[in-house]
Design a protein around this motif. Sequence first.
Motif, PDB file in Angstrom:
ATOM      1  N   VAL A 148      30.002  19.085 -18.347  1.00 24.94           N
ATOM      2  CA  VAL A 148      29.165  20.077 -18.264  1.00 24.94           C
ATOM      3  C   VAL A 148      29.833  21.308 -19.110  1.00 24.94           C
ATOM      4  N   LEU A 149      31.262  21.469 -18.420  1.00 20.31           N
ATOM      5  CA  LEU A 149      31.953  22.479 -19.081  1.00 20.31           C
ATOM      6  C   LEU A 149      32.232  22.373 -20.208  1.00 20.31           C
ATOM      7  N   ALA A 150      32.693  21.166 -20.879  1.00 23.62           N
ATOM      8  CA  ALA A 150      33.003  21.023 -22.240  1.00 23.62           C
ATOM      9  C   ALA A 150      31.855  21.198 -23.227  1.00 23.62           C
ATOM     10  N   GLU A 151      30.737  20.827 -22.769  1.00 22.22           N
ATOM     11  CA  GLU A 151      29.723  21.211 -23.542  1.00 22.22           C
ATOM     12  C   GLU A 151      29.337  22.675 -23.695  1.00 22.22           C
ATOM     13  N   ALA A 152      29.409  23.566 -22.699  1.00 20.47           N
ATOM     14  CA  ALA A 152      29.257  24.760 -22.885  1.00 20.47           C
ATOM     15  C   ALA A 152      30.617  25.527 -23.863  1.00 20.47           C
ATOM     16  N   LEU A 153      31.640  25.094 -23.583  1.00 21.50           N
ATOM     17  CA  LEU A 153      32.827  25.536 -24.370  1.00 21.50           C
ATOM     18  C   LEU A 153      32.490  24.908 -25.802  1.00 21.50           C
ATOM     19  N   GLY A 154      32.004  23.878 -25.966  1.00 19.35           N
ATOM     20  CA  GLY A 154      31.471  23.297 -27.290  1.00 19.35           C
ATOM     21  C   GLY A 154      30.759  24.129 -28.200  1.00 19.35           C
ATOM     22  N   ARG A 155      29.547  24.534 -27.349  1.00 17.69           N
ATOM     23  CA  ARG A 155      28.671  25.523 -27.798  1.00 17.69           C
ATOM     24  C   ARG A 155      29.471  26.819 -28.240  1.00 17.69           C
ATOM     25  N   LEU A 156      30.163  27.171 -27.807  1.00 18.08           N
ATOM     26  CA  LEU A 156      30.958  28.570 -27.820  1.00 18.08           C
ATOM     27  C   LEU A 156      31.913  28.464 -29.219  1.00 18.08           C
ATOM     28  N   ALA A 157      32.476  27.304 -29.280  1.00 23.16           N
ATOM     29  CA  ALA A 157      33.409  26.921 -30.433  1.00 23.16           C
ATOM     30  C   ALA A 157      32.479  26.950 -31.678  1.00 23.16           C
ATOM     31  N   ALA A 158      31.202  26.304 -31.479  1.00 23.70           N
ATOM     32  CA  ALA A 158      30.582  25.891 -32.889  1.00 23.70           C
ATOM     33  C   ALA A 158      29.582  27.469 -33.199  1.00 23.70           C
ATOM     34  N   ARG A 159      30.068  28.267 -32.331  1.00 25.62           N
ATOM     35  CA  ARG A 159      29.301  29.525 -32.881  1.00 25.62           C
ATOM     36  C   ARG A 159      30.611  30.387 -33.262  1.00 25.62           C
ATOM     37  N   GLY A 160      31.787  29.763 -33.476  1.00 26.98           N
ATOM     38  CA  GLY A 160      32.958  30.658 -33.835  1.00 26.98           C
ATOM     39  C   GLY A 160      33.558  31.599 -32.809  1.00 26.98           C
ATOM     40  N   LEU A 161      33.267  31.502 -31.504  1.00 29.14           N
ATOM     41  CA  LEU A 161      33.800  32.429 -30.257  1.00 29.14           C
ATOM     42  C   LEU A 161      35.024  31.664 -29.732  1.00 29.14           C
ATOM     43  N   LEU A 162      35.057  30.433 -29.786  1.00 29.79           N
ATOM     44  CA  LEU A 162      36.265  29.769 -29.384  1.00 29.79           C
ATOM     45  C   LEU A 162      36.929  29.092 -30.353  1.00 29.79           C
ATOM     46  N   ASP A 163      38.213  28.815 -30.334  1.00 32.56           N
ATOM     47  CA  ASP A 163      39.085  27.892 -31.423  1.00 32.56           C
ATOM     48  C   ASP A 163      39.247  26.633 -30.410  1.00 32.56           C
ATOM     49  N   ALA A 164      38.221  25.642 -30.107  1.00 30.96           N
ATOM     50  CA  ALA A 164      38.650  24.542 -29.376  1.00 30.96           C
ATOM     51  C   ALA A 164      38.119  23.319 -30.367  1.00 30.96           C
ATOM     52  N   ASP A 165      39.018  22.540 -31.009  1.00 34.55           N
ATOM     53  CA  ASP A 165      38.775  21.478 -31.365  1.00 34.55           C
ATOM     54  C   ASP A 165      38.213  20.588 -30.506  1.00 34.55           C
ATOM     55  N   ASP A 166      38.690  20.329 -29.479  1.00 38.23           N
ATOM     56  CA  ASP A 166      38.514  19.212 -28.229  1.00 38.23           C
ATOM     57  C   ASP A 166      38.172  19.802 -27.011  1.00 38.23           C
ATOM     58  N   PRO A 167      36.743  19.922 -26.820  1.00 38.32           N
ATOM     59  CA  PRO A 167      36.051  20.718 -25.851  1.00 38.32           C
ATOM     60  C   PRO A 167      36.563  20.275 -24.396  1.00 38.32           C
ATOM     61  N   LEU A 168      36.546  19.013 -24.465  1.00 36.17           N
ATOM     62  CA  LEU A 168      36.981  18.138 -23.055  1.00 36.17           C
ATOM     63  C   LEU A 168      38.412  18.747 -22.673  1.00 36.17           C
ATOM     64  N   LEU A 169      39.310  18.789 -23.700  1.00 35.02           N
ATOM     65  CA  LEU A 169      40.718  19.289 -23.412  1.00 35.02           C
ATOM     66  C   LEU A 169      40.687  21.001 -22.986  1.00 35.02           C
ATOM     67  N   ALA A 170      39.872  21.753 -23.630  1.00 28.15           N
ATOM     68  CA  ALA A 170      39.837  23.035 -23.395  1.00 28.15           C
ATOM     69  C   ALA A 170      39.147  22.845 -21.831  1.00 28.15           C
ATOM     70  N   ALA A 171      38.263  22.303 -21.429  1.00 24.06           N
ATOM     71  CA  ALA A 171      37.578  22.192 -20.146  1.00 24.06           C
ATOM     72  C   ALA A 171      38.757  22.031 -18.962  1.00 24.06           C
ATOM     73  N   ALA A 172      39.435  21.036 -19.650  1.00 25.07           N
ATOM     74  CA  ALA A 172      40.606  20.563 -18.575  1.00 25.07           C
ATOM     75  C   ALA A 172      41.699  21.754 -18.128  1.00 25.07           C
ATOM     76  N   HIS A 173      41.921  22.632 -19.576  1.00 24.65           N
ATOM     77  CA  HIS A 173      42.914  23.607 -19.366  1.00 24.65           C
ATOM     78  C   HIS A 173      42.278  24.709 -18.500  1.00 24.65           C
ATOM     79  N   PHE A 174      40.974  25.012 -18.793  1.00 20.40           N
ATOM     80  CA  PHE A 174      40.343  25.955 -17.956  1.00 20.40           C
ATOM     81  C   PHE A 174      40.427  25.628 -16.507  1.00 20.40           C
ATOM     82  N   GLN A 175      40.042  24.508 -16.064  1.00 18.77           N
ATOM     83  CA  GLN A 175      40.255  24.085 -14.625  1.00 18.77           C
ATOM     84  C   GLN A 175      41.442  24.314 -14.127  1.00 18.77           C
ATOM     85  N   ALA A 176      42.518  23.666 -14.913  1.00 20.51           N
ATOM     86  CA  ALA A 176      43.768  23.844 -14.489  1.00 20.51           C
ATOM     87  C   ALA A 176      44.272  25.209 -14.095  1.00 20.51           C
ATOM     88  N   LEU A 177      43.671  26.256 -14.896  1.00 20.12           N
ATOM     89  CA  LEU A 177      44.020  27.659 -14.824  1.00 20.12           C
ATOM     90  C   LEU A 177      43.338  28.444 -13.753  1.00 20.12           C
TER      91      LEU A 177
END
Length: 219
Positions: A148-177
């Motif tokens: 769920v979180l990875a899909e949201a981050l992936g959409r933001l990355a697709a629109r050029g707002l995030l630099d997240a080639d791997d949305p699942l990893l980005a989601a894991a980092h968000f949760q860890a932080l």
Amino acid sequence: MTELQERKPLREGQAHKRAAILTAARTLFVESGVERTSMDAVAARAGVSKRTVYDYYGDKHRLLLGVIEDAGESALTTLRELVDRHLADDAVTTPADLGAATEAFAVALGRVLLRATDYRAAARLIAENEPLLPELVDHPLEQAHDQVLAEALGRLAARGLLDADDPLLAAAHFQALTILRVLNEPPRRRADAAHVERIMTDGARAFLRAYAARGGSSR
């Protein structure tokens, strides 16, 4: 799982009885520990017969798993609602939007999810009984949360707002932080709303410093 567990089908039962059993078990598991909680005590607290508890859950192991999965389902619903509210495509269109929305999402997650009685109890029960719960490794609910979180981050990355080639990893980092930092705090500090909000806000800002697209907002 024993042969008996595999052979014996469980009753779906009535929703209100199932909810009462889970609430009673969650409370008693946290108060007394899983080992010291009897199925008789769960039945008495839930206002049902011991036979009903066994018919619905089979044994205490599956009852513990049921408590944790029920909290996970509720948390997943909350996560979806908060993602839709704060990270929807029409709500985040600029780098400035991204910073404000990510922080608001994190704070709301801390307020709603991490203060939920069932979620806090489930986190504690997992920590105390993890060796007894091999079913939680790569559990579909955990994967659904990540997705769920990875899909949201992936959409933001697709629109050029995030630099997240791997949305699942980005989601894991968000949760860890954010979430995991709060869960690792002592109970007294987890109960401090201002402290939780600081952790979630700081975590969101750290995430953006790492993942906001160049030229975007890291606040």
